[in-house]
Write a protein that holds these residues in place. Structure first.
Motif, PDB file in Angstrom:
ATOM      1  N   ASN A 119       0.805  -1.148   0.002  1.00 15.63           N
ATOM      2  CA  ASN A 119      -0.060   0.014  -0.014  1.00 15.63           C
ATOM      3  C   ASN A 119       0.625   1.309  -0.084  1.00 15.63           C
ATOM      4  OD1 ASN A 119      -2.832   1.314   0.313  1.00 15.63           O
ATOM      5  ND2 ASN A 119      -1.710   2.053   2.120  1.00 15.63           N
ATOM      6  N   ALA A 120       2.094   1.248   0.725  1.00 21.76           N
ATOM      7  CA  ALA A 120       2.896   2.205   0.808  1.00 21.76           C
ATOM      8  C   ALA A 120       3.862   2.338  -0.305  1.00 21.76           C
ATOM      9  CB  ALA A 120       3.575   2.432   2.407  1.00 21.76           C
ATOM     10  N   ASP A 121       3.912   1.312  -1.146  1.00 23.00           N
ATOM     11  CA  ASP A 121       4.942   1.541  -2.498  1.00 23.00           C
ATOM     12  C   ASP A 121       6.357   1.312  -1.750  1.00 23.00           C
ATOM     13  OD1 ASP A 121       2.996   1.467  -4.158  1.00 23.00           O
ATOM     14  OD2 ASP A 121       3.096   3.757  -4.409  1.00 23.00           O
ATOM     15  N   ALA A 122       6.626   0.695  -0.766  1.00 23.53           N
ATOM     16  CA  ALA A 122       7.837   0.467  -0.014  1.00 23.53           C
ATOM     17  C   ALA A 122       9.036  -0.086  -0.839  1.00 23.53           C
ATOM     18  CB  ALA A 122       7.650  -0.371   1.182  1.00 23.53           C
ATOM     19  N   ALA A 123      10.000   0.852  -1.137  1.00 21.59           N
ATOM     20  CA  ALA A 123      11.275   0.265  -2.024  1.00 21.59           C
ATOM     21  C   ALA A 123      12.198  -0.584  -1.202  1.00 21.59           C
ATOM     22  CB  ALA A 123      11.754   1.477  -2.591  1.00 21.59           C
ATOM     23  N   TYR A 124      12.197  -0.235   0.053  1.00 18.20           N
ATOM     24  CA  TYR A 124      13.226  -0.942   1.004  1.00 18.20           C
ATOM     25  C   TYR A 124      12.647  -1.458   2.230  1.00 18.20           C
ATOM     26  CZ  TYR A 124      16.536   0.813  -2.475  1.00 18.20           C
ATOM     27  OH  TYR A 124      17.157   1.102  -3.525  1.00 18.20           O
ATOM     28  N   ILE A 131      13.143  -2.813   6.279  1.00 18.26           N
ATOM     29  CA  ILE A 131      14.306  -2.948   7.522  1.00 18.26           C
ATOM     30  C   ILE A 131      13.465  -3.737   8.561  1.00 18.26           C
ATOM     31  CG2 ILE A 131      15.718  -1.849   9.173  1.00 18.26           C
ATOM     32  CD1 ILE A 131      15.789   0.620   7.525  1.00 18.26           C
ATOM     33  N   ALA A 132      13.903  -5.081   8.785  1.00 17.68           N
ATOM     34  CA  ALA A 132      13.363  -6.015   9.854  1.00 17.68           C
ATOM     35  C   ALA A 132      14.160  -6.410  10.729  1.00 17.68           C
ATOM     36  CB  ALA A 132      13.030  -7.273   8.835  1.00 17.68           C
ATOM     37  N   ASP A 133      13.656  -6.827  12.141  1.00 21.11           N
ATOM     38  CA  ASP A 133      14.219  -6.972  13.093  1.00 21.11           C
ATOM     39  C   ASP A 133      15.265  -8.005  13.140  1.00 21.11           C
ATOM     40  OD1 ASP A 133      14.462  -6.011  15.728  1.00 21.11           O
ATOM     41  OD2 ASP A 133      12.572  -6.448  16.455  1.00 21.11           O
ATOM     42  N   ASP A 134      14.776  -9.110  12.392  1.00 16.82           N
ATOM     43  CA  ASP A 134      15.737 -10.149  12.401  1.00 16.82           C
ATOM     44  C   ASP A 134      15.480 -11.018  10.970  1.00 16.82           C
ATOM     45  OD1 ASP A 134      13.404 -11.767  12.841  1.00 16.82           O
ATOM     46  OD2 ASP A 134      13.806 -11.725  15.256  1.00 16.82           O
ATOM     47  N   ALA A 135      16.291 -12.089  10.800  1.00 23.98           N
ATOM     48  CA  ALA A 135      15.761 -12.744   9.666  1.00 23.98           C
ATOM     49  C   ALA A 135      14.569 -13.524   9.584  1.00 23.98           C
ATOM     50  CB  ALA A 135      16.828 -13.781   9.489  1.00 23.98           C
ATOM     51  N   THR A 136      14.020 -13.694  10.605  1.00 28.00           N
ATOM     52  CA  THR A 136      12.630 -14.479  10.796  1.00 28.00           C
ATOM     53  C   THR A 136      11.628 -13.869   9.957  1.00 28.00           C
ATOM     54  OG1 THR A 136      13.179 -15.326  12.842  1.00 28.00           O
ATOM     55  CG2 THR A 136      10.950 -15.579  12.371  1.00 28.00           C
ATOM     56  N   MET A 137      11.673 -12.329  10.113  1.00 23.51           N
ATOM     57  CA  MET A 137      10.553 -11.525   9.444  1.00 23.51           C
ATOM     58  C   MET A 137      10.701 -11.683   7.944  1.00 23.51           C
ATOM     59  SD  MET A 137      10.190  -8.289  11.913  1.00 23.51           S
ATOM     60  CE  MET A 137       9.678  -8.523  13.589  1.00 23.51           C
ATOM     61  N   ILE A 138      12.109 -11.607   7.698  1.00 24.20           N
ATOM     62  CA  ILE A 138      12.185 -11.796   5.964  1.00 24.20           C
ATOM     63  C   ILE A 138      11.881 -13.008   5.418  1.00 24.20           C
ATOM     64  CG2 ILE A 138      14.186 -11.872   4.425  1.00 24.20           C
ATOM     65  CD1 ILE A 138      14.205  -9.298   5.702  1.00 24.20           C
ATOM     66  N   ALA A 139      12.138 -14.245   6.620  1.00 27.86           N
ATOM     67  CA  ALA A 139      11.563 -15.556   5.677  1.00 27.86           C
ATOM     68  C   ALA A 139      10.116 -15.677   5.893  1.00 27.86           C
ATOM     69  CB  ALA A 139      12.020 -16.504   6.867  1.00 27.86           C
ATOM     70  N   GLN A 140       9.375 -14.827   6.807  1.00 28.04           N
ATOM     71  CA  GLN A 140       7.795 -14.958   6.718  1.00 28.04           C
ATOM     72  C   GLN A 140       7.347 -14.309   5.554  1.00 28.04           C
ATOM     73  OE1 GLN A 140       7.070 -13.438  10.623  1.00 28.04           O
ATOM     74  NE2 GLN A 140       6.936 -15.234  11.652  1.00 28.04           N
ATOM     75  N   LEU A 141       8.022 -13.260   5.176  1.00 27.17           N
ATOM     76  CA  LEU A 141       7.330 -12.521   3.905  1.00 27.17           C
ATOM     77  C   LEU A 141       8.012 -13.000   2.760  1.00 27.17           C
ATOM     78  CD1 LEU A 141       8.079  -8.843   5.538  1.00 27.17           C
ATOM     79  CD2 LEU A 141       5.796  -9.910   4.613  1.00 27.17           C
ATOM     80  N   GLU A 142       8.810 -14.140   2.597  1.00 29.06           N
ATOM     81  CA  GLU A 142       9.215 -14.677   1.449  1.00 29.06           C
ATOM     82  C   GLU A 142       7.896 -15.194   0.718  1.00 29.06           C
ATOM     83  OE1 GLU A 142      11.825 -15.094  -1.481  1.00 29.06           O
ATOM     84  OE2 GLU A 142      12.370 -14.168   0.625  1.00 29.06           O
ATOM     85  N   GLY A 143       7.863 -14.815  -0.502  1.00 27.43           N
ATOM     86  CA  GLY A 143       6.764 -15.464  -1.509  1.00 27.43           C
ATOM     87  C   GLY A 143       5.410 -14.358  -1.465  1.00 27.43           C
ATOM     88  N   THR A 144       5.712 -13.471  -0.419  1.00 24.83           N
ATOM     89  CA  THR A 144       4.657 -12.172  -0.573  1.00 24.83           C
ATOM     90  C   THR A 144       5.146 -10.965  -0.834  1.00 24.83           C
ATOM     91  OG1 THR A 144       4.709 -11.980   1.842  1.00 24.83           O
ATOM     92  CG2 THR A 144       3.303 -13.579   0.786  1.00 24.83           C
ATOM     93  N   TRP A 145       6.361 -11.042  -1.050  1.00 25.95           N
ATOM     94  CA  TRP A 145       7.029  -9.606  -1.340  1.00 25.95           C
ATOM     95  C   TRP A 145       6.264  -8.646  -2.294  1.00 25.95           C
ATOM     96  CZ3 TRP A 145      10.475  -7.843   2.176  1.00 25.95           C
ATOM     97  CH2 TRP A 145      11.065  -8.708   2.511  1.00 25.95           C
ATOM     98  N   PRO A 146       5.968  -7.422  -2.062  1.00 24.21           N
ATOM     99  CA  PRO A 146       5.495  -6.397  -3.052  1.00 24.21           C
ATOM    100  C   PRO A 146       6.698  -6.306  -3.993  1.00 24.21           C
ATOM    101  CG  PRO A 146       4.935  -5.748  -0.905  1.00 24.21           C
ATOM    102  CD  PRO A 146       6.155  -6.658  -0.806  1.00 24.21           C
ATOM    103  N   HIS A 147       6.142  -6.198  -5.609  1.00 32.27           N
ATOM    104  CA  HIS A 147       7.021  -5.807  -6.386  1.00 32.27           C
ATOM    105  C   HIS A 147       7.981  -4.692  -6.092  1.00 32.27           C
ATOM    106  CE1 HIS A 147       5.287  -9.048  -8.931  1.00 32.27           C
ATOM    107  NE2 HIS A 147       4.268  -8.695  -8.883  1.00 32.27           N
TER     108      HIS A 147
END
Length: 796
Positions: free
Chosen positions: A100-105, A107-123
């Motif tokens: 919704n915010a057109d985030a280009a970058y 920043i996550a607390d840890d790698a767990t959050m990155i892994a949870q978003l894998e497959g749902t990354w906005p373009h």
């Protein structure tokens, strides 16, 4: 000045002063203003090398920490936009905000959050950064915060870049908590934020020596503006709590002078004190109650036993507490005031960056949210809705102009959606406009004050009122199982089976009394008649609480919809004004019957009649039992005497049999009476519906007449529109002819201009030829003059 420039001013003013303190390896460590500033400039340079440009959106999904603060200012230093994301949000909701915010970058607390978003990354997301720990394989490039911060290849960004950030440029997009639907992205400019924090500091001063303990999520605009930007602008110190579980220990370690909080923390502390007071001896308990507590002896005892310990629990140096994010009960505010801990309750919204009004430290009025800030205007709409206007009002909702137009009118007034009252310049919030309960009787009920009053009980954790389009109000109750544990153990209930505690009659009776006492001051139709007991606490993980610990009433009502319907149908509920056993289901069997609760009492409990007060009389059945027992004792004594005398009792004098028959007949009569009363009440209810139906039919007829009138007007307007269309066609045809004439005239003018250009060209050529001829004639005249002079000289 923009937000980053205000921080830089504090750095220049006192670079060696403590800026941030945080726990590491069991000890609090400190970063000075200069050290924090250099980290901000270095990380800003790293982001710039990664490709972050002015106007780019950078999302931060992390727990409150020094790293969060450094990222926040580094992003804004580049003219980019910060998009906070609550770290407790499920991956799907976090992905929605990023998109919704057109985030280009990201920043996550840890790698767990990155892994949870894998497959749902906005373009739109190009890369991610991990604040703590190592990276993980991902379809996006992932970098470590520490590596970027310590890389010597990234020299600090030039501070002159910060001075070029326009004050009206976008600083952040903060999404609403979503209590009433999908989160909306609130666009806040640097001017929105700086105007608000400077106004806050003008009425609630922060000094250089102040220390605040930060425990709320920085994703929430209250903590970010008041708990960080205000403190940093004043050059004071921010200490970070390790978490909500360790806050009691951290308060004693840090000894803060300021605390920014939401009411839930203050309510929990208050409930704990009330539990301890209830275990005190009766004379002490009496002195600690209000109003005896306000006497000289009461104040002395309260200070020795309660207030002094309370101040020590907050670290011993607390100067003021700022409370926001939700309403605080007047009773609790007054209690802290008496204890020497002033609570300045305020009011605001994400859309107002966020503060609208706040109680001043020298003039606190519990039960209100104070007076508006100096640069903020407020007024009430005709329906009581609070309207706000000022430099702190948002630019709008990101990618949502329709919602923006619905929220901010043409005169710049923001419609808050809160029903309020303004008394002597002080604002008092009544209820969210969308949360008002409209009963089937047409009466409106504001849930917040009632829910707040019920939740003040030390044995009740949460309360949610329901009853929209119903005949009467009920509520969902979440017992405070920790507070009930001592009573449960005394009743032989095991902690491992706490979900069954609400089924115990004594626990139910206790909850009955608590609710009755809490709602006694409200109008009869506002008091809940039944309660649905929830055996598990509301939590963030279950989605029933917002990240700011507010109950999502709509979600809770939807989640327990079936149970609520059953409660209204008379299945599995707590009757607030009836028998504690009424409505109790055990082993799948419904315990309530016509013998358990007097039918008249049951009707009075639900039909909004004034007789259904907490002091309603006991059912006649209890009196019948008293007479039965007494008579039984007399008969037993008589029989014992007869037996001792060996007297033979004829059947005609068999009193026991006669009494048994009488009781059976009485039970049958009572049963028939109950049926008759139920039938009469049904007839009464049906008869009461007749005028309502007549009124609704009258309203319907009026509506149909009005609709018919509207259709006639629409028909007339349609005919006018057809006439206007014909006129428009004639005008268009005339304009078309005029345009054709203009076109022809333009063509003729173009030809004339072309002819004039040719003529001018010929004239220029002729002028050039004439000039050449003149020059030749001049030369020949010169030659003739020379020849004449020569001849003249040669003639004698």
């Amino acid at each position: 000045m923009n937000v980053v420039q205000l921080l830089h001013a504090s750095v220049v003013r006192d670079p060696s002063h403590a800026c941030l303190t945080f726990k590491r390896e069991g000890q609090y460590q400190t970063l000075t203003y200069e050290e924090v500033w250099q980290r901000i400039l270095r990380f800003a340079s790293a982001l710039q090398h990664l490709g972050v440009n002015p106007g780019d959106s950078v999302a931060i999904m992390a727990q409150t920490s020094p790293a969060w603060m450094i990222c926040d200012f580094a992003i804004m230093a580049l003219g980019a936009v910060v998009v906070p994301v609550y770290p407790t949000l499920p991956p799907a909701e976090a992905a929605y905000i990023l998109e919704n915010a057109d985030a280009a970058y990201f920043i996550a607390d840890d790698a767990t959050m990155i892994a949870q978003l894998e497959g749902t990354w906005p373009h739109s997301v190009q890369a991610a950064i991990v604040l703590n720990g190592a990276t993980v394989p991902s379809s996006k490039p992932v970098y470590e915060f520490a590596s970027l911060l310590e890389d010597d290849a990234y020299s600090p960004v030039d501070p002159a870049v910060i001075d070029r950030i326009p004050i009206d440029s976008l600083a952040t997009i903060v999404h609403t908590s979503g209590t009433s639907g999908r989160p909306k992205g609130v666009m806040l400019s640097h001017r929105n934020i700086t105007s608000n924090l400077q106004a806050c500091l003008s009425v609630t001063p922060v000094f250089r020596d102040d220390v605040t303990l930060s425990y709320l999520p920085l994703s929430h605009i209250l903590e970010r503006t008041v708990g960080h930007y205000c403190v940093l602008t004043a050059g004071a110190t921010i200490a970070y709590a390790e978490g909500i579980e360790q806050i009691r220990e951290n308060l004693r370690e840090v000894s803060p002078t300021l605390l920014v909080t939401v009411p839930r923390l203050l309510e929990k502390v208050y409930a704990g004190i009330q539990q301890r007071v209830e275990r005190a001896p009766r004379p002490i308990r009496h002195l600690l109650c209000s109003p005896p507590r306000k006497s000289i002896l009461g104040r002395t005892v309260a200070n020795a036993l309660v207030y002094r310990k309370l101040r020590a629990g907050f670290g011993g140096r607390i100067r003021t507490i700022i409370s926001g994010g939700a309403g605080l009960a007047q009773k609790i505010a007054e209690f802290y005031q008496e204890a020497g801990i002033p609570v300045c309750e305020g009011y605001g919204m994400t859309e107002t960056a966020p503060v609208v009004a706040v109680n001043r430290l020298d003039d606190i009025r519990p039960g209100t949210v104070g007076r508006p800030l100096p640069n903020v205007e407020v007024r009430l709409a005709p329906d009581g809705e609070l309207l706000v206007r000022g430099p702190n009002v948002m630019r709008g909702y990101y990618h949502d102009p329709l919602s923006t137009d619905e929220t901010i009118d043409r005169e710049g007034w923001l419609h808050t959606g809160d029903i309020a009252a303004i008394e002597g310049g002080y604002v008092r919030i009544v209820e969210r406009k969308k949360h008002l309960i409209v009963l089937a009787t047409g009466k409106n009920v504001a849930p917040f004050p009632i829910e707040n009053a019920i939740a003040l009980s030390s044995y009740i954790a949460d309360a949610v009122l329901v009853g929209d389009e119903r005949q009467y109000v009920t509520c969902l109750l979440v017992p405070d199982f920790a507070a009930l544990s001592s009573k449960a153990s005394g009743l032989g209930l095991h902690e491992s089976d706490f979900s069954n505690w609400p089924n115990h009659v004594e626990i139910r009776r206790l909850l009955q009394r608590e609710v009755q006492t809490a709602v006694a001051r409200f109008a009869e139709f506002e008091r809940p008649k039944r309660a649905l007991l929830i055996a598990s606490a509301f939590s963030l993980d279950s989605g029933e609480l917002t990240p700011t610990l507010k109950v999502k009433a709509k979600l809770v009502a939807q989640k327990y919809r079936v149970a609520i319907d059953q409660m209204y149908e008379g299945i599995d509920y707590l009757d607030i004004y009836g028998s504690p056993e009424a409505g109790l289901v055990q082993g799948g069997a419904h315990v309530e019957s016509s013998d358990d609760v007097d039918p008249l009492q049951r009707v009075r409990g639900v039909d909004n009649e004034p007789e259904a007060a907490a002091s309603s009389p006991e059912p006649p059945r209890s009196l019948r039992w008293v007479w039965t027992v007494a008579l039984g004792v007399v008969v037993a004594c008589a029989l014992c005497g007869l037996a001792a005398a060996k007297v033979h009792v004829p059947k005609s004098l068999d009193l026991l049999g006669t009494i048994r028959n009488v009781h059976q007949k009485n039970d049958q009569i009572n049963l028939e009476n109950s049926k008759i009363v139920d039938g009469m009440n049904t007839v009464k209810n049906l008869s009461s519906l007749t005028p309502q139906m007549a009124g609704k039919l009258s309203t319907l007829n009026a509506g149909l007449a009005e609709q018919n009138h509207t259709l006639q007007r629409l028909t007339a307007l349609s005919e006018q529109e057809i006439g206007l269309s014909h006129q428009f066609g004639s005008v268009a045809s005339s304009l078309n002819g005029d345009l054709s004439n203009i076109s022809q005239t333009t063509s003729q003018q173009s030809d004339s201009v072309s002819t004039m250009r040719d003529t001018a060209s010929k004239l220029a050529t002729l002028a050039a030829a004439t000039e050449e001829t003149n020059q030749q004639m001049g030369r020949k005249l010169n030659q003739a003059t020379g020849t004449t002079q020569q001849i003249s000289s040669e003639v004698p």
